[in-house]
Design a protein around this motif. Structure first.
Motif, PDB file in Angstrom:
ATOM      1  N   ASN A   1     -29.088  21.336  24.367  1.00  0.00           N
ATOM      2  CA  ASN A   1     -28.263  21.973  25.363  1.00  0.00           C
ATOM      3  C   ASN A   1     -26.836  21.337  25.805  1.00  0.00           C
ATOM      4  O   ASN A   1     -25.901  22.017  25.812  1.00  0.00           O
ATOM      5  CB  ASN A   1     -28.933  21.784  26.702  1.00  0.00           C
ATOM      6  N   ASN A   2     -26.758  19.930  25.528  1.00  0.00           N
ATOM      7  CA  ASN A   2     -25.556  19.157  25.900  1.00  0.00           C
ATOM      8  C   ASN A   2     -24.570  19.228  24.794  1.00  0.00           C
ATOM      9  O   ASN A   2     -23.383  19.497  25.000  1.00  0.00           O
ATOM     10  CB  ASN A   2     -25.877  17.763  26.141  1.00  0.00           C
ATOM     11  N   VAL A   3     -25.047  19.242  23.664  1.00  0.00           N
ATOM     12  CA  VAL A   3     -24.087  19.615  22.234  1.00  0.00           C
ATOM     13  C   VAL A   3     -23.611  21.023  22.418  1.00  0.00           C
ATOM     14  O   VAL A   3     -22.386  21.460  22.172  1.00  0.00           O
ATOM     15  CB  VAL A   3     -24.798  19.552  21.159  1.00  0.00           C
ATOM     16  N   ALA A   4     -24.242  22.039  22.763  1.00  0.00           N
ATOM     17  CA  ALA A   4     -23.917  23.406  22.738  1.00  0.00           C
ATOM     18  C   ALA A   4     -22.666  23.625  23.870  1.00  0.00           C
ATOM     19  O   ALA A   4     -21.706  24.221  23.646  1.00  0.00           O
ATOM     20  CB  ALA A   4     -25.159  24.205  23.239  1.00  0.00           C
ATOM     21  N   ILE A   5     -22.975  22.813  25.107  1.00  0.00           N
ATOM     22  CA  ILE A   5     -22.119  23.112  26.242  1.00  0.00           C
ATOM     23  C   ILE A   5     -20.746  22.101  26.064  1.00  0.00           C
ATOM     24  O   ILE A   5     -19.665  22.472  26.197  1.00  0.00           O
ATOM     25  CB  ILE A   5     -22.583  22.894  27.450  1.00  0.00           C
ATOM     26  N   GLY A   6     -20.977  21.045  25.450  1.00  0.00           N
ATOM     27  CA  GLY A   6     -19.991  20.027  25.524  1.00  0.00           C
ATOM     28  C   GLY A   6     -19.621  19.389  24.431  1.00  0.00           C
ATOM     29  O   GLY A   6     -18.622  18.191  24.347  1.00  0.00           O
ATOM     30  N   GLY A   7     -20.391  19.466  23.000  1.00  0.00           N
ATOM     31  CA  GLY A   7     -20.026  18.849  21.823  1.00  0.00           C
ATOM     32  C   GLY A   7     -20.431  17.392  21.891  1.00  0.00           C
ATOM     33  O   GLY A   7     -21.192  16.848  22.782  1.00  0.00           O
TER      34      GLY A   7
ATOM     35  N   GLU B   1     -21.391  22.541  37.351  1.00  0.00           N
ATOM     36  CA  GLU B   1     -22.455  22.456  36.305  1.00  0.00           C
ATOM     37  C   GLU B   1     -22.368  21.408  35.092  1.00  0.00           C
ATOM     38  O   GLU B   1     -23.415  21.034  34.782  1.00  0.00           O
ATOM     39  CB  GLU B   1     -21.859  23.767  35.270  1.00  0.00           C
ATOM     40  N   GLN B   2     -21.386  20.866  34.940  1.00  0.00           N
ATOM     41  CA  GLN B   2     -21.437  19.561  34.034  1.00  0.00           C
ATOM     42  C   GLN B   2     -22.201  18.368  34.912  1.00  0.00           C
ATOM     43  O   GLN B   2     -23.085  17.613  34.282  1.00  0.00           O
ATOM     44  CB  GLN B   2     -20.008  18.889  33.908  1.00  0.00           C
ATOM     45  N   ARG B   3     -22.213  18.356  36.329  1.00  0.00           N
ATOM     46  CA  ARG B   3     -22.811  17.459  36.959  1.00  0.00           C
ATOM     47  C   ARG B   3     -24.292  18.017  36.883  1.00  0.00           C
ATOM     48  O   ARG B   3     -25.359  17.046  36.664  1.00  0.00           O
ATOM     49  CB  ARG B   3     -22.496  17.390  38.577  1.00  0.00           C
ATOM     50  N   ASN B   4     -24.755  19.142  36.960  1.00  0.00           N
ATOM     51  CA  ASN B   4     -26.101  20.022  36.974  1.00  0.00           C
ATOM     52  C   ASN B   4     -26.619  19.343  35.481  1.00  0.00           C
ATOM     53  O   ASN B   4     -27.983  19.164  35.475  1.00  0.00           O
ATOM     54  CB  ASN B   4     -26.078  21.365  36.941  1.00  0.00           C
ATOM     55  N   LEU B   5     -25.898  19.510  34.682  1.00  0.00           N
ATOM     56  CA  LEU B   5     -26.430  19.206  33.194  1.00  0.00           C
ATOM     57  C   LEU B   5     -26.841  17.752  33.177  1.00  0.00           C
ATOM     58  O   LEU B   5     -27.909  17.283  32.476  1.00  0.00           O
ATOM     59  CB  LEU B   5     -25.493  19.419  32.117  1.00  0.00           C
ATOM     60  N   LEU B   6     -26.018  16.849  33.666  1.00  0.00           N
ATOM     61  CA  LEU B   6     -26.369  15.562  33.919  1.00  0.00           C
ATOM     62  C   LEU B   6     -27.558  15.177  34.613  1.00  0.00           C
ATOM     63  O   LEU B   6     -28.303  14.249  34.166  1.00  0.00           O
ATOM     64  CB  LEU B   6     -25.304  14.655  34.395  1.00  0.00           C
TER      65      LEU B   6
ATOM     66  N   THR C   1     -22.579  11.533  26.808  1.00  0.00           N
ATOM     67  CA  THR C   1     -22.624  11.321  28.218  1.00  0.00           C
ATOM     68  C   THR C   1     -24.013  11.587  28.862  1.00  0.00           C
ATOM     69  O   THR C   1     -24.690  10.785  29.633  1.00  0.00           O
ATOM     70  CB  THR C   1     -21.486  12.236  28.726  1.00  0.00           C
ATOM     71  N   GLY C   2     -24.471  12.872  28.342  1.00  0.00           N
ATOM     72  CA  GLY C   2     -26.020  13.215  28.441  1.00  0.00           C
ATOM     73  C   GLY C   2     -27.120  12.078  28.037  1.00  0.00           C
ATOM     74  O   GLY C   2     -28.012  11.869  28.783  1.00  0.00           O
ATOM     75  N   THR C   3     -26.789  11.543  26.899  1.00  0.00           N
ATOM     76  CA  THR C   3     -27.675  10.580  26.304  1.00  0.00           C
ATOM     77  C   THR C   3     -27.807   9.194  27.353  1.00  0.00           C
ATOM     78  O   THR C   3     -28.745   8.718  27.520  1.00  0.00           O
ATOM     79  CB  THR C   3     -27.203   9.924  25.010  1.00  0.00           C
ATOM     80  N   ALA C   4     -26.556   8.885  27.970  1.00  0.00           N
ATOM     81  CA  ALA C   4     -26.251   7.940  28.862  1.00  0.00           C
ATOM     82  C   ALA C   4     -27.209   8.202  30.284  1.00  0.00           C
ATOM     83  O   ALA C   4     -27.996   7.412  30.922  1.00  0.00           O
ATOM     84  CB  ALA C   4     -24.932   7.597  29.412  1.00  0.00           C
ATOM     85  N   ALA C   5     -27.118   9.426  30.715  1.00  0.00           N
ATOM     86  CA  ALA C   5     -27.913  10.183  31.768  1.00  0.00           C
ATOM     87  C   ALA C   5     -29.282   9.822  31.561  1.00  0.00           C
ATOM     88  O   ALA C   5     -30.449   9.642  32.192  1.00  0.00           O
ATOM     89  CB  ALA C   5     -27.469  11.449  32.179  1.00  0.00           C
ATOM     90  N   GLN C   6     -29.842  10.149  30.339  1.00  0.00           N
ATOM     91  CA  GLN C   6     -31.297  10.209  29.895  1.00  0.00           C
ATOM     92  C   GLN C   6     -31.678   8.690  29.951  1.00  0.00           C
ATOM     93  O   GLN C   6     -32.836   8.307  30.425  1.00  0.00           O
ATOM     94  CB  GLN C   6     -31.231  10.582  28.520  1.00  0.00           C
TER      95      GLN C   6
END
Length: 357
Positions: free
Chosen positions: A107-113, A72-77, A119-124
Motif C-alpha cells: 500500500n505504501n509503495v503504491a501511494i508514495g514509492g 491521508e499520509q498521516r493516516n497511512l502512517l 517512512t512506513g517501515t519506520a512507522a511499522q
C-alpha cells in the motif's frame, strides 16, 4: 492549496475503499491469529476499532482538514504503525505477520514509492516497539491451518483491489493526458488543428511523399476582407464566420485530409494522394458553397474565400518550400481579385480562375 486539496480528496476517496476492505480482511486475519493467545478485552476492542471504525474516522478526518493529502499520509502512517503493533500482538506468527507487513508495504509503495515505503517501515518498527511494551511476546513459530485460511482473503483479495484502484487511476491519468495533448494541438475557436500541430502534420506528409514517391497537395485559405467584416459587423460575427468555415472543412473533406487554422483568418489543408486538378476541384467546391452561405444574424453579410494550392514535387527539398508555393499561389489569388482558387505548378503560380469576383 486548491490543487493539493483536490488531489488529497481524490486520494482519500480511493483509500477509503481500499482501507475498508484491507482492514476488514486484516481484522479476520489478526483475530484468528490472536484467539489462541487469549487476549484481554481491551485488545479485542482495539482490534474492532482498528478494523471496523478507523477507516471511516480516517476518511472523515481527511475530508474536514485544510490539507487532505497530508492528512491521508498521516493516516497511512497510522495504518503502518498499527500493522507493526498487531505483528507483535500475534507473537510474530509467521504467515499472519508476513501478510500484514507485506500488505502495508504494498500500500505504501503504491501511494508514495520508495520514500514512503521507508517512512512506513519506520512507522511499522515503531508500532512493534510499542507492541513489545504491552505484550512481551514469545515468538510463535508455526501457523495453524485455520490461521492460514484466515490469511488467504487478505493475501488474494486486497492486492486485486489495490491493483484495480491503481489501474483506474492510471487509466484516468492517461485519458486526461490525451485530452490535454489534444487541447494543446487544437484551436479553441474552430476545433481544428492549431498552427504548430498542422505544421507537424505537414512535415509528416512531406516525409511520406518523399519516401513513397507519391503526390499530394496543400491549400492555404484566406477569408476575404476579414478585417472589414470585424469592423462592420463586429468580432462576434467574425467568430461565426470562422466557425462556419471550420465546420465546412470538417464536413466536406475526406477523412484523410488534415485541416488547421494557420492563424487569424487563414486556414490550411493537407490533401494526401490527390492530384492538383482534383484538389483544385475540391477547393473550388468549397469556395462556391461558402460564398453562397447566409448568416441569420447579419443577412447582408456575404463572405468569399481566396485559396492557393500547391502540389508536392521532387524539387521541394523541405516542407517549407512546399508551403511557400501555396503561399505564393494564395498571394496571386488575393492580388488578382480574390474569391478564386489559384494553383502553383512547377514553382510558378499559374492562374486557375475557377471562381469570379
Amino acid at each position: 492549496m486548491g490543487k493539493m486539496g483536490g488531489k488529497g480528496l481524490s486520494l482519500a476517496r480511493r483509500l477509503y475503499t481500499s482501507r475498508i476492505l484491507g482492514l476488514g480482511l486484516g481484522l479476520l486475519c489478526v483475530s484468528v491469529a490472536m484467539f489462541p493467545l487469549n487476549p484481554a478485552p481491551w485488545v479485542w476492542g482495539l482490534m474492532l476499532f482498528n478494523g471496523l471504525l478507523w477507516p471511516h474516522l480516517a476518511y472523515h478526518w481527511s475530508r474536514r482538514v485544510a490539507r487532505p493529502y497530508h492528512a491521508e499520509q498521516r493516516n497511512l502512517l497510522v495504518d503502518a504503525f498499527m500493522g507493526g503493533f498487531w505483528v507483535v500482538a500475534m507473537h510474530f506468527n509467521p504467515l499472519p505477520a508476513a501478510t500484514t507487513l507485506s500488505m502495508m508495504a504494498m500500500n505504501n509503495v503504491a501511494i508514495g514509492g520508495l520514500r514512503f515505503l521507508l517512512t512506513g517501515t519506520a512507522a511499522q518498527v515503531l508500532g512493534m516497539g510499542v507492541g513489545w511494551l504491552f505484550f512481551n511476546p514469545i515468538v510463535v513459530p508455526e501457523t495453524s491451518q485455520i490461521q492460514l485460511y484466515a490469511s488467504l482473503p487478505l493475501m488474494c483479495l486486497y492486492p486485486l483491489a489495490l491493483g484495480w484502484i491503481c489501474y483506474r487511476q492510471a487509466y484516468t491519468l492517461g485519458r486526461q493526458k490525451r485530452e490535454l495533448l489534444a487541447l494543446s494541438r487544437t484551436d479553441s475557436l474552430t476545433g481544428l488543428l492549431n498552427h504548430g500541430a498542422w505544421k507537424d502534420q505537414l512535415e509528416v506528409e512531406f516525409q511520406r511523399c518523399q519516401r513513397q514517391r507519391q503526390g499530394g497537395a496543400i491549400a492555404l485559405i484566406d477569408i476575404d476582407h476579414f478585417k472589414i467584416i470585424n469592423d462592420t459587423y463586429g468580432h462576434v460575427a467574425g467568430d461565426i464566420v470562422l466557425r462556419q468555415l471550420s465546420k465546412m472543412l470538417k464536413h466536406n473533406l475526406r477523412a484523410t485530409d488534415v485541416a488547421g487554422r494557420y492563424g487569424g483568418d487563414e486556414f490550411c489543408v493537407i490533401l494526401p494522394d490527390l492530384p492538383l486538378s482534383s484538389a483544385a476541384a475540391v477547393m473550388e467546391g468549397l469556395r462556391d458553397r461558402f460564398a453562397t452561405l447566409g448568416y441569420e444574424q447579419n443577412p447582408t453579410l456575404k463572405v468569399s474565400l481566396s485559396i492557393g494550392l500547391a502540389a508536392f514535387n521532387a524539387g521541394h527539398t523541405d516542407a517549407t518550400l512546399w508551403l511557400n508555393d501555396a503561399d505564393q499561389a494564395l498571394y496571386e489569388a488575393k492580388s488578382t481579385g480574390r474569391n478564386r482558387v489559384i494553383c502553383c505548378r512547377d514553382d510558378r503560380p499559374r492562374h486557375e480562375l475557377l471562381g469570379s469576383v
